[in-house]
Design an enzyme around this catalytic site. Structure first.
Site, PDB file in Angstrom:
ATOM      1  N   GLU A 177      11.616  27.669  37.737  1.00  0.00           N
ATOM      2  CA  GLU A 177      10.432  27.568  36.869  1.00  0.00           C
ATOM      3  C   GLU A 177      10.017  28.954  36.362  1.00  0.00           C
ATOM      4  OE1 GLU A 177       7.202  25.183  38.363  1.00  0.00           O
ATOM      5  OE2 GLU A 177       5.851  25.819  36.760  1.00  0.00           O
ATOM      6  N   ASP A 191       7.612  15.369  45.668  1.00  0.00           N
ATOM      7  CA  ASP A 191       7.252  16.764  45.890  1.00  0.00           C
ATOM      8  C   ASP A 191       6.467  16.872  47.197  1.00  0.00           C
ATOM      9  OD1 ASP A 191       7.405  19.302  44.932  1.00  0.00           O
ATOM     10  OD2 ASP A 191       5.943  19.039  43.321  1.00  0.00           O
ATOM     11  N   GLU A 227       8.996  24.020  47.615  1.00  0.00           N
ATOM     12  CA  GLU A 227       8.926  25.296  46.910  1.00  0.00           C
ATOM     13  C   GLU A 227       9.192  26.448  47.881  1.00  0.00           C
ATOM     14  OE1 GLU A 227       5.173  25.770  44.901  1.00  0.00           O
ATOM     15  OE2 GLU A 227       5.346  23.851  43.867  1.00  0.00           O
ATOM     16  N   LYS A 251      11.258  17.522  47.365  1.00  0.00           N
ATOM     17  CA  LYS A 251      11.351  18.873  46.785  1.00  0.00           C
ATOM     18  C   LYS A 251      10.413  19.803  47.549  1.00  0.00           C
ATOM     19  CE  LYS A 251       9.470  20.126  42.633  1.00  0.00           C
ATOM     20  NZ  LYS A 251       8.550  21.204  43.063  1.00  0.00           N
ATOM     21  N   ASP A 253       3.669  17.514  42.595  1.00  0.00           N
ATOM     22  CA  ASP A 253       2.295  17.729  43.066  1.00  0.00           C
ATOM     23  C   ASP A 253       1.420  18.214  41.907  1.00  0.00           C
ATOM     24  OD1 ASP A 253       3.230  20.303  42.846  1.00  0.00           O
ATOM     25  OD2 ASP A 253       2.628  20.946  44.857  1.00  0.00           O
ATOM     26  N   SER A 254       2.040  18.374  40.715  1.00  0.00           N
ATOM     27  CA  SER A 254       1.257  18.599  39.496  1.00  0.00           C
ATOM     28  C   SER A 254       0.271  17.450  39.290  1.00  0.00           C
ATOM     29  CB  SER A 254       2.182  18.726  38.280  1.00  0.00           C
ATOM     30  OG  SER A 254       3.131  17.682  38.264  1.00  0.00           O
TER      31      SER A 254
HETATM   32  O1  KIV Z   1       4.806  19.504  40.426  1.00  0.00           O
HETATM   33  C1  KIV Z   1       5.566  19.523  39.447  1.00  0.00           C
HETATM   34  O2  KIV Z   1       5.384  18.794  38.456  1.00  0.00           O
HETATM   35  C2  KIV Z   1       6.687  20.442  39.482  1.00  0.00           C
HETATM   36  C3  KIV Z   1       7.445  20.650  38.210  1.00  0.00           C
HETATM   37  C4  KIV Z   1       6.660  21.511  37.308  1.00  0.00           C
HETATM   38  C5  KIV Z   1       8.804  21.175  38.447  1.00  0.00           C
HETATM   39  O3  KIV Z   1       6.954  21.026  40.493  1.00  0.00           O
END
Ligand code: KIV
Length: 282
Positions: free
Chosen positions: A182, A83, A115, A113, A44-45
């Site tokens: 992280e 994500d 968090e 993924k 989600d970056s």
């Molecule tokens: O969103 C992302 O790119 C991430 C990584 C930094 C692990 O969660």
């Protein structure tokens, strides 16, 4: 052989390091896949590096699905991890399963993924029970940026380190097949890596993790924002791109581009006839 949740665990037991990078589009994913990367995270970056938001909170399910589909098309051998964006799984277990299911049905991802630690273990259990592999994410969890008070290293004092260790064990027990750590001190990440049977994937968590992940715009120096300390710049593509954009602007302005080799021909008789035809109409 395509990397899977199962093969990642085998890699940990053999001591083979797991490689993961983020990607958000077909062309980049195809390049990474051809290089033999084990996994691509459609992080989600993307909210920051692709869409220009200040943080990851505004990212939607629709945006994540759109980009994950593109990445999955570029991956023959690489596992794609999607994500789950902010508020697509936190509120209820039902939403977590429904949204994780959308990634599996609509995108071609092999895992999702999420968090968080103890607070989302019910979601991890339920999504895993629906046969969807879940990668956990602990330490600096950018979706909790407001609660954490900024992008800060996590687990530095004893109480927070103990909490992180407990969370890692809970996430493993809930069924996660791997966990991202992280911005965690390297020795603490090493301790956690030794305690878990599932692989740890570090980002700013030192070399003892079972694998590493980086945001590709950071490692190639494309993203104009802050570069965290843990990023190694493998090459300066940003400068190369700027050089190319400037050359294009200069050559277009001067008329040097396009050259004859970039243009298409027409039969001289046809163009001559057209010239005559239209000259007579002027
Ligand atoms: O969103 C992302 O790119 C991430 C990584 C930094 C692990 O969660």
């Amino acid at each position: 052989m395509k990397t899977t949740a199962v093969s990642m665990r085998e890699m940990k037991s053999k001591g083979d390091k797991i490689t993961m990078l983020t990607a958000y589009d077909y062309s980049t994913a195809k390049l990474m896949d051809s290089c033999g990367i084990d996994a691509i995270l459609v992080g989600d970056s993307l909210g920051m590096v692709m869409l220009g938001h200040a943080n990851t909170l505004p990212v939607t399910m629709e945006e994540m699905i759109h980009h994950t589909k593109a990445v999955a098309k570029g991956c023959d051998e690489t596992m794609v991890v999607a994500d789950m964006p902010f508020m697509s799984y936190q509120a209820t277990v039902h939403e977590a399963v429904a949204n994780a299911g959308r990634f599996m049905k609509e995108t071609g991802a092999g895992a999702v993924k999420m968090e968080g630690g103890r607070d989302i273990c019910k979601q991890i259990e339920a999504v895993t029970a629906a046969s969807i592999p879940v990668m956990g994410h602990l330490g600096l969890t950018p979706q909790s940026i407001n609660a954490l008070g900024g992008f800060k290293v996590q687990g530095k004092d004893r109480a927070n380190a103990e909490k992180l260790i407990d969370d890692a064990r809970m996430v493993e027990r809930a069924g996660a097949f791997a966990v991202v750590l992280e911005c965690v001190p390297a020795e603490l990440a090493a301790l956690i890596t030794g305690m878990l049977e599932i692989p740890t994937i570090g980002i700013g968590a030192g070399a003892a993790c079972d694998g590493q992940v980086l945001v590709y715009q950071d490692m190639l120096s494309i993203y104009p924002g802050n570069k965290p300390k843990f990023v190694k710049q493998y090459c300066d593509i940003g400068s190369l791109m700027k050089g190319a954009f400037k050359d294009y602007i200069d050559e277009t302005k001067s008329g040097a581009f396009p050259g004859p080799e970039h243009t298409f021909k027409i039969d001289p008789e046809v163009i001559e006839a057209l010239r005559k035809q239209y000259a007579s109409q002027e």
